[in-house]
Design an enzyme around this catalytic site. Structure first.
Site, PDB file in Angstrom:
ATOM      1  N   ASP A 428       0.835  -1.199   0.000  1.00 19.03           N
ATOM      2  CA  ASP A 428       0.000   0.000   0.000  1.00 19.03           C
ATOM      3  C   ASP A 428       0.876   1.258   0.000  1.00 19.03           C
ATOM      4  OD1 ASP A 428      -2.334   1.429  -0.009  1.00 19.03           O
ATOM      5  OD2 ASP A 428      -3.094   0.628   1.887  1.00 19.03           O
ATOM      6  N   GLU A 431       2.832   6.857  -2.476  1.00 16.81           N
ATOM      7  CA  GLU A 431       2.592   8.027  -3.322  1.00 16.81           C
ATOM      8  C   GLU A 431       3.105   9.314  -2.663  1.00 16.81           C
ATOM      9  OE1 GLU A 431      -0.635   4.975  -3.652  1.00 16.81           O
ATOM     10  OE2 GLU A 431      -0.131   6.382  -2.026  1.00 16.81           O
ATOM     11  N   ASP A 495      -8.826   3.754  -3.084  1.00 14.65           N
ATOM     12  CA  ASP A 495      -9.929   4.047  -2.170  1.00 14.65           C
ATOM     13  C   ASP A 495     -11.132   4.639  -2.910  1.00 14.65           C
ATOM     14  OD1 ASP A 495      -8.109   3.233  -0.340  1.00 14.65           O
ATOM     15  OD2 ASP A 495      -7.682   5.217   0.473  1.00 14.65           O
TER      16      ASP A 495
END
Length: 750
Positions: A428, A431, A495
């Protein structure tokens, strides 16, 4: 980035040195070197003005690259995206005021006559694809930055941009640029290639790829690891404007006789997509993110699936498998999992694979923080201190994967988890990587590392896994990526909200990513943010189980079906079993994708480029070559879909419903239907053979025991490859169908 104010004026603070002339050129091996300068009236015009050096090369047949350099004296600390290359396929000639560069069926003609600069890419039939026309190559001087101090007088500093503008044709459509959740066709958009954690309902994207695919059968890849700005008919309505900060811009025009061939060449250039183990195509269930869970909760979920006869292949432990504030110490929270090794063994005795969440951030409370700080394993500030913030974990630091020792340190902990029984990692984040006032171990440019970091992160984890289990059996579940990341699958859409609109935007994002070199993709079934109403849950289940990978995941609420009603359990059971029965077909299509770069889930345009009606469709897709899928995005079950036309299909019969072989559809027509939760539009393409096995209990089972072939319409010289589920690179049986012309809509051949 926009620099102009209409056709005639520049925006305040910018000037552009446009190149209009080839001063000279030379041929060196397989390259052409050119010196470009401004409009030349007399010899005095060579003074006090910019020039740009251009180099034309061809790394692979059918691919021609151009590198434009303003000032060559700048430091280049990288990183750079890897390119595969060969030599000896370029042909170069010059005559009549032009130099011609040919690579396979792709030509680049450059006018060298005085003040007549023009680049034209064309096919061997001289059909223009794109090019540089007047005022389309330039260096932009920016007088608006902090460096630009007027009191410096003659020595004033300007930060600048390289600018290249590529021509567009009438009705030309553009696609790709990574996983973008906005409009599917990119014409009219401004797109910055810059990874951000922005969710799926914004213009920001987790997966930015500086590659676009044109309906005119070519693609453009910009090899630049920093921010790349695309103005796609959004500044000049006849052009794509590409700009990067700095002194250098390199891009490649990639030709293909079909969009699929463009993708094949693009992935040959940037990296072949890797395959994933067969077990990964089964259903994944997660704990969800901020829910409460322990051994009793997890076991209750698993018992519920077993008692309802819903196949389940992978169980995923999301972030709170570790103690709060200690992410990522890579240790099971002993308060909830007192003997994690024994518990994982009990789960694996049920036939499950295990996945765990992680990211590359180390909170200050983690036992690993002190060790990482002392050994220099984190990204540092310019003064040598550890870069930290509180925006995710309190006082967190970020592992510096440019340091080989840091990478080995991190992956050794993953090896320990694999020894405990973990089969896969959800990589995950990655970024929010700092790019101001920081330094990396290898001296890389921090701005270029912002996007590139995700590539290093996924590469480190993926290669650690494959060292242990072999390349055919390792996979990630990754959120961020960069060019070349198709070698480290799988990627999921991030998400999304629990709405029909978010389900649709997720599909748009996935189709865009899979027009950017990626062959696998998944979404959070039911949506991540919020709790889905039962109708949405069931419709997303239908869609998610016809994606390459299928994962039930949410944020603050569980995604086990019976919470939403037992009818949801029935829908999920049917959809999972249908997908498992399609395993022989999925494995075949995945192997084809590995070879060719063609994704499992295909935009209609990709499969039917000769049908202009497909160009803008983003609410349906082809699942492999044979099956059309139109997810239902409405509560009442109404759905509209288009049945595409191709010359081959017209002679092979009609499209047929998966659920009712007597129900047929004409090519080139729109249809409007209403479906209950037992069905959705799944159409079988005429002239195809689809391998299925309804006896399979898991994707790993013997594909030959119970293998059947769904033959739709008239078939000539079809071949089906049955792939070994234990080694997804190997074919264990080839079934050939010379001719079937009996007038039936569908035949089942055992």
């Amino acid at each position: 980035m926009k620099f102009t104010d209409g056709m005639w004026c520049l925006r305040e603070g910018y000037t552009i040195d446009w190149m209009s002339n080839v001063e000279r050129f030379a041929v060196e091996d397989d390259a052409v070197q050119l010196l470009l300068n401004k409009y030349q009236r007399h010899r005095g015009d060579t003074l006090n003005s910019s020039a740009i050096s251009a180099e034309v090369t061809s790394p692979l047949e059918g691919v021609i690259g151009v590198k434009l350099v303003h000032w060559a004296g700048q430091l280049d600390n990288g990183p750079h995206f890897h390119l595969n290359s060969t030599k000896g396929h370029a042909k170069i000639s010059s005559a009549d005021g032009a130099v011609n560069y040919q690579s396979g069926l792709l030509n680049l003609n450059i006018k060298t006559s005085a003040n007549d600069l023009e680049f034209v890419w064309s096919t061997d039939t001289q059909k223009k694809l794109t090019g540089h026309s007047v005022r389309s190559i330039g260096y932009v001087r920016d007088r608006t930055t902090d460096k630009t101090r007027w009191e410096d007088g003659l020595y004033i500093e300007h930060e600048g941009y390289m600018l290249a503008e590529l021509d567009l044709g009438v009705n030309e459509k553009l696609y790709g640029l990574g996983e973008r959740f906005g409009p599917f066709v990119k014409n009219g958009q401004s797109v910055d290639i810059w990874n951000e954690d922005g969710g799926t309902s914004s213009e920001l994207a987790y997966k930015n790829i500086p590659f676009y695919l044109s309906s005119k059968r070519y693609g453009v890849f910009v090899r630049h690891a920093g921010k790349v700005s695309f103005e796609l008919q959004s500044e000049r309505t006849t052009r794509v404007n590409i700009s990067v900060p700095g002194q250098e811009l390199e891009y490649f025009v990639i030709y293909g006789s079909t969009p699929k061939e463009v993708l094949r060449r693009y992935t040959a250039l940037t990296g072949q997509p890797s395959l994933v183990p067969s077990w990964s195509y089964n259903l994944w269930l997660t704990t969800s993110f901020t829910t409460n869970y322990d051994e009793q909760t997890v076991t209750g979920f698993l018992d519920g699936f077993r008692d309802r006869d819903i196949p389940l292949g992978v169980f995923h432990f999301d972030a709170f498998w570790m103690k709060s504030y200690q992410w990522c110490d890579l240790q099971f929270d002993e308060d909830y999992f007192p003997n994690a090794t024994a518990y994982l063994k009990r789960l694996k005795d049920r036939g499950l694979r295990i996945s765990v969440w992680l990211n590359s951030y180390i909170g200050q409370a983690s036992r690993l923080f002190k060790e990482g700080k002392e050994k220099g394993y984190f990204i540092k500030r310019l003064d040598g201190s550890v870069w930290q913030w509180d925006l995710w974990q309190a006082g967190m630091a970020i592992i510096d994967f440019t340091n080989p020792e840091a990478s080995e340190w991190f992956t050794n902990h993953l090896m320990r988890l694999m020894d405990m029984g973990v089969d896969s990692f959800k990589t995950d984040f990655a970024e929010r990587i700092p790019f101001k006032n920081v330094k990396f171990h290898d001296g890389s440019d921090p701005v270029r590392m912002h996007n590139y970091y995700s590539l290093l992160y996924n590469k480190a984890v993926y290669e650690a896994m494959t060292r242990r289990v072999g390349k055919a059996k390792g996979l990630l579940f990754a959120r961020s990526t960069a060019p070349g990341g198709q070698a480290y699958p799988v990627h999921w859409g991030g998400d999304c909200e629990s709405t029909f609109e978010a389900m649709a935007e997720s599909l748009r994002g996935g189709l865009s990513l899979m027009l950017s070199g990626y062959i696998f993709w998944a979404s959070d079934i039911g949506g991540f943010e919020g709790t889905p109403p039962p109708a949405l849950y069931k419709r997303w289940v239908q869609f998610g189980l016809l994606s390459s990978h299928s994962r039930l995941h949410g944020s603050g609420s569980y995604r086990v079906p019976w919470i939403y009603g037992e009818d949801c359990s029935e829908v999920l059971r049917d959809c999972v079993k249908r997908k498992i029965s399609l395993t022989p077909y999925i494995l075949q299509e995945a192997l084809n994708g590995h070879r060719s770069g063609v994704p499992l889930m295909r935009a209609m345009f990709l499969e039917f480029p000769d049908d202009p009606n497909t160009y803008s469709i983003d609410t349906q897709y082809m699942f492999g070559s044979n099956l059309l899928v139109a997810p239902v995005f409405t509560e009442d079950g109404s759905v509209s879909f288009y049945v595409p036309r191709s010359s081959e299909d017209d002679t092979r019969g009609k499209w047929v419903s998966w659920f009712d072989y007597d129900k047929t559809y004409e090519s080139g027509q729109w249809y409007h239907e209403t479906h209950d939760f037992s069905s959705l539009p799944i159409l079988i393409r005429p002239g195809t053979v689809t391998p299925v096995n309804r006896k399979l209990k898991t994707p790993q089972d013997d594909p030959l025991n119970g293998l059947e072939f769904i033959v739709c319409g008239e078939v000539e010289d079809a071949k089906v490859e049955v792939v070994d589920p234990e080694d997804v690179h190997e074919v264990i049986k080839i079934a050939e169908f010379a001719s079937i012309q009996d007038g039936k809509n569908v035949r089942i051949v055992a």
